[in-house]
Scaffold this active site. Structure first.
Site, PDB file in Angstrom:
ATOM      1  CE  LYS A  52      69.103  18.790  56.070  1.00  0.00           C
ATOM      2  NZ  LYS A  52      69.702  19.206  57.215  1.00  0.00           N
ATOM      3  NE  ARG A  54      72.183  22.526  58.613  1.00  0.00           N
ATOM      4  CZ  ARG A  54      71.612  21.651  59.440  1.00  0.00           C
ATOM      5  NH1 ARG A  54      70.912  22.077  60.465  1.00  0.00           N
ATOM      6  NH2 ARG A  54      71.734  20.357  59.234  1.00  0.00           N
TER       7      ARG A  54
END
Length: 171
Positions: A52, A54
């Site tokens: 992932k 941010r």
């Protein structure tokens, strides 16, 4: 540093026997890989990792799930859950990749609200249950949040310190 993973692994083995059959432990981001691998080793299962990025505070984007979660019960585990954003995004990605069920767990349940919405409400909208320890006192009102006591660990550490015994055996 005291280690909660042995207590959490024992709790999961005792209370989630049906989940263990098709379990995979998932690191919700690359930073949690070491912790996920340690729990997976204790539970004798594989791991997957969520890649992932941010975007900004409390906003993440899942790029991919590394590992096969299709047909598996996924246990996303991290050292702490603050707002729950990472776990929520990860749960969605795991389901999109064929996970049967998604559970979450952490050692430290901070559970901060975002815009007045409690973290536990957001989490429970995405996962079956959340397994946490009592390392941080919190008042949780859901029967889908399981709290594992670390009182035995703390008392043993205090005892060992008082009588001059090694703490390394607790790891």
């Amino acid at each position: 540093n005291l280690e909660a993973l042995p207590y959490l692994a024992s709790y999961i083995q005792e209370n989630y026997r049906t989940m263990l059959k098709d379990l995979i432990v998932v690191a919700p981001d690359t930073g949690a890989t070491r912790i996920a691998r340690g729990l997976a080793k204790r539970l004798q299962t594989d791991i997957a990792i969520i890649d992932k990025r941010r975007l900004e505070a409390n906003q993440t984007e899942v790029l991919q799930v590394v590992g096969n979660v299709r047909g598996k019960n996924c246990l996303m585990f991290d050292d702490m859950i603050d707002t729950g954003s990472t776990i929520c995004q990860g749960a969605k990605a795991l389901k999109e990749n064929g996970a049967v069920a998604v559970y979450a767990g952490c050692t430290h349940a901070i559970f901060s609200a975002i815009n007045g919405k409690p973290a536990e409400n957001r989490l429970l909208a995405e996962v079956e249950e959340v397994i946490v320890t009592d390392s941080i006192p919190c008042e949780l009102e859901s029967d889908r949040i399981r709290v594992v006591s670390l009182a035995g660990l703390y008392s043993e550490a205090i005892y060992r310190t008082q009588v001059g015994k090694s703490l390394s055996e607790l790891f």
